[in-house]
Design a protein around this motif. Structure first.
Motif, PDB file in Angstrom:
ATOM      1  N   VAL A 281      54.071 -25.358 -16.575  1.00 34.04           N
ATOM      2  CA  VAL A 281      55.056 -24.230 -16.481  1.00 34.04           C
ATOM      3  C   VAL A 281      56.155 -24.871 -16.126  1.00 34.04           C
ATOM      4  CG1 VAL A 281      55.604 -22.140 -15.755  1.00 34.04           C
ATOM      5  CG2 VAL A 281      53.416 -22.568 -16.236  1.00 34.04           C
ATOM      6  N   VAL A 282      57.329 -24.975 -17.141  1.00 32.92           N
ATOM      7  CA  VAL A 282      58.531 -25.385 -16.938  1.00 32.92           C
ATOM      8  C   VAL A 282      59.538 -24.062 -16.742  1.00 32.92           C
ATOM      9  CG1 VAL A 282      60.517 -26.678 -18.053  1.00 32.92           C
ATOM     10  CG2 VAL A 282      58.341 -27.361 -18.185  1.00 32.92           C
ATOM     11  N   GLU A 283      60.266 -24.130 -15.579  1.00 32.35           N
ATOM     12  CA  GLU A 283      60.890 -22.763 -15.428  1.00 32.35           C
ATOM     13  C   GLU A 283      62.369 -22.895 -16.013  1.00 32.35           C
ATOM     14  OE1 GLU A 283      60.279 -21.208 -11.511  1.00 32.35           O
ATOM     15  OE2 GLU A 283      58.289 -21.921 -11.416  1.00 32.35           O
ATOM     16  N   LYS A 284      62.835 -22.022 -16.313  1.00 34.65           N
ATOM     17  CA  LYS A 284      64.271 -21.712 -17.090  1.00 34.65           C
ATOM     18  C   LYS A 284      65.276 -22.358 -16.023  1.00 34.65           C
ATOM     19  CE  LYS A 284      67.110 -18.249 -18.903  1.00 34.65           C
ATOM     20  NZ  LYS A 284      66.989 -16.894 -19.401  1.00 34.65           N
ATOM     21  N   GLY A 285      66.342 -23.190 -16.649  1.00 30.79           N
ATOM     22  CA  GLY A 285      67.273 -23.940 -15.954  1.00 30.79           C
ATOM     23  C   GLY A 285      66.955 -25.482 -15.220  1.00 30.79           C
ATOM     24  N   THR A 286      65.455 -25.729 -15.554  1.00 31.12           N
ATOM     25  CA  THR A 286      65.111 -27.070 -15.071  1.00 31.12           C
ATOM     26  C   THR A 286      65.734 -28.239 -15.812  1.00 31.12           C
ATOM     27  OG1 THR A 286      62.721 -26.135 -14.779  1.00 31.12           O
ATOM     28  CG2 THR A 286      63.098 -28.648 -14.739  1.00 31.12           C
TER      29      THR A 286
ATOM     30  N   VAL B 298      58.477 -31.493 -12.814  1.00 29.96           N
ATOM     31  CA  VAL B 298      57.867 -30.214 -12.616  1.00 29.96           C
ATOM     32  C   VAL B 298      56.758 -30.521 -11.378  1.00 29.96           C
ATOM     33  CG1 VAL B 298      56.024 -28.584 -13.544  1.00 29.96           C
ATOM     34  CG2 VAL B 298      57.591 -29.814 -15.300  1.00 29.96           C
ATOM     35  N   PRO B 299      56.721 -29.528 -10.403  1.00 32.25           N
ATOM     36  CA  PRO B 299      55.868 -29.715  -9.490  1.00 32.25           C
ATOM     37  C   PRO B 299      54.240 -29.498  -9.512  1.00 32.25           C
ATOM     38  CG  PRO B 299      56.936 -27.448  -9.223  1.00 32.25           C
ATOM     39  CD  PRO B 299      57.620 -28.117 -10.378  1.00 32.25           C
ATOM     40  N   GLU B 300      53.468 -30.022  -8.923  1.00 25.91           N
ATOM     41  CA  GLU B 300      52.027 -30.168  -9.303  1.00 25.91           C
ATOM     42  C   GLU B 300      51.551 -28.539  -9.336  1.00 25.91           C
ATOM     43  OE1 GLU B 300      49.386 -31.454 -10.201  1.00 25.91           O
ATOM     44  OE2 GLU B 300      47.920 -30.617  -9.214  1.00 25.91           O
TER      45      GLU B 300
END
Ligand SMILES: Cc1cc2nc3c(=O)[nH]c(=O)nc-3n(C[C@H](O)[C@H](O)[C@H](O)COP(=O)(O)OP(=O)(O)OC[C@H]3O[C@@H](n4cnc5c(N)ncnc54)[C@H](O)[C@@H]3O)c2cc1C
Length: 396
Positions: free
Chosen positions: A198-203, A232-234
């Motif tokens: 899950v890649v969050e906005k603004g990464t 991306v964190p685990e």
């Protein structure tokens, strides 16, 4: 005196299979879509511009809450498979682009989190996704890998301590230009298995570029994604996706959804064509009085009726939690093919008016093309069924 025309596109009255409560919920949804959503559709499609507040307007429909009641902050009655299917039909009769944008969020993105996440992850994301304050996207397809993405995924994920580093590219990703989270599928460089992040906005390192010049589902914002050392964190890796087999389970459900979607598009095409046939006058009488026009209409209605029968039975099987992978593939291939035929007959019936946006049939005709190809093309879904009925795989 002849009887008044039978105007329904549900000729065998399949909707009567819904309970009285479900029928009144469907009526509420139909009315809301007609007043709040339908008026936005044509202009947005023409301009190829996604209305920024669409999800805020869709939230009161309660479609996500009905599908994931255990993650809803307000108490809701769970939607049966049949009610969910009939709602999908109504959404597609309203506008296929809007329905697809909503489907990417509730079916593909929420389906990934619900089916692929652990309970902590579901609790973290799903309540906000249910009320549509958090919008999701689903990144599987790649520029060089569409039909064969299962075996040849090029986007990579490499573990680095408590993080993963993603590199690669994705294509066609709906909602990704504005989504709050994008589920990105990538191949783990250590074990070669497909995993989901899950890649969050603004990464940092994540870039989404809107695909321009589409002739189909023009309102949906599809994007080319580039991922350059995206960290991306685990805790954002969906814990229960450990290979493509797990992705296939999510696609099984959404392929069934596309079969319902195609049915909705074909029903709307029939409805507008029937109406036009009774009002357009040539040779001194409505064209609906000509035998060849009646033939077109009856062929369209026959397709719609067969499609409805198939998706309803598929819904009943899914309600019993049976493995419907091959059945969903058959329904996707069959219904999208019949949809394409049906919208073409509808367009033909409108003559020249069938190619201008003012008459809804032109939009349905164009939108059918994308629906025919996505979520596995007709060929790939056919091969899934072929494997099921012969025990022999023609593609892997
Ligand atoms: C509007 C739209 C929205 C989309 N949204 C998303 C999204 O949100 N997320 C996402 O991940 N993807 C999305 N997709 C991607 C979609 O799922 C793919 O387009 C689809 O799977 C087909 O892949 P492809 O376009 O790369 O075609 P290709 O795989 O290049 O196929 C080209 C042609 O070859 C045929 N073919 C390929 N292999 C075989 C074979 N073995 N035998 C016979 N024929 C074969 C195909 O059937 C097709 O006709 C979207 C696509 C569109 C058009």
């Amino acid at each position: 005196m002849s009887k008044p025309a039978n105007t329904t596109s549900d000729f065998l009255d399949y909707a009567s299979l819904l309970s009285p409560e479900e029928q009144s919920e469907l009526k509420r949804i139909r009315e809301y879509l007609a007043t709040e959503i339908k008026p936005l559709a044509e202009k947005a499609w023409d301009a190829s511009e996604f209305p920024k507040d669409l999800f805020k307007k869709l939230a009161p429909l309660g479609t996500a809450a009905g599908s994931y009641p255990e993650y809803s902050r307000v108490q809701v009655t769970p939607h049966s498979e049949l009610l969910a299917g009939f709602i999908r039909i109504e959404m597609n009769k309203t506008d296929p682009s809007f329905a697809v944008a909503a489907g990417v969020h509730t079916g593909l993105a929420m389906g990934s989190v619900a089916g692929g996440g652990d309970e902590e992850q579901r609790q973290r994301w799903l309540p906000d996704m249910v009320d549509m304050s958090l919008i999701g996207a689903f990144g599987l397809t790649e520029p060089e890998g569409g039909s064969d993405v299962s075996g040849g995924m090029r986007t990579t994920a490499t573990r680095d301590g408590d993080e993963w580093v993603l590199n690669g590219a994705k294509r066609w990703i709906g909602n990704a230009t504005f989504a709050d989270l994008v589920v990105v599928y990538a191949r783990d460089t250590a074990d070669d298995q497909v995993k989901a992040f899950v890649v969050e906005k603004g990464t940092e390192g994540f870039h989404a570029e809107k695909i321009q010049g589409k002739i189909s589902l023009r309102t949906v914002e599809n994007a080319d994604l580039t991922l350059t050392n995206v960290r991306v964190p685990e805790k954002n890796r969906l814990q229960n996706i450990n290979g493509f087999r797990d992705v296939a389970k999510i696609l099984r459900d959404t392929r069934g959804d596309v079969a319902w979607q195609a049915t909705g598009v074909a029903m709307r095409a029939y409805e507008v064509a029937r109406e036009y046939a009774t009002t357009r006058v040539q040779f001194g009488k409505p064209i609906g009085g000509f035998q060849m026009i009646q033939d077109l209409l009856v062929k369209m209605l026959s397709n719609v009726t067969a499609m409805l029968g198939m998706v309803i039975r598929l819904g009943q099987l899914a309600e019993n939690k049976e493995d419907t992978s091959a059945q969903a593939a058959l329904a996707k291939a069959f219904c999208t093919t019949r949809m394409r035929e049906t919208v073409a007959w509808g367009r033909e019936l409108f003559g020249g008016n069938g190619i201008v946006l003012e008459y809804e049939i032109a939009k349905l005709f164009a939108d059918a093309e994308a629906i025919y190809s996505f979520e596995g093309s007709r060929e790939m879904n056919t091969l899934i069924v072929g494997k099921n009925i012969t025990g022999l795989s023609a593609f892997a």
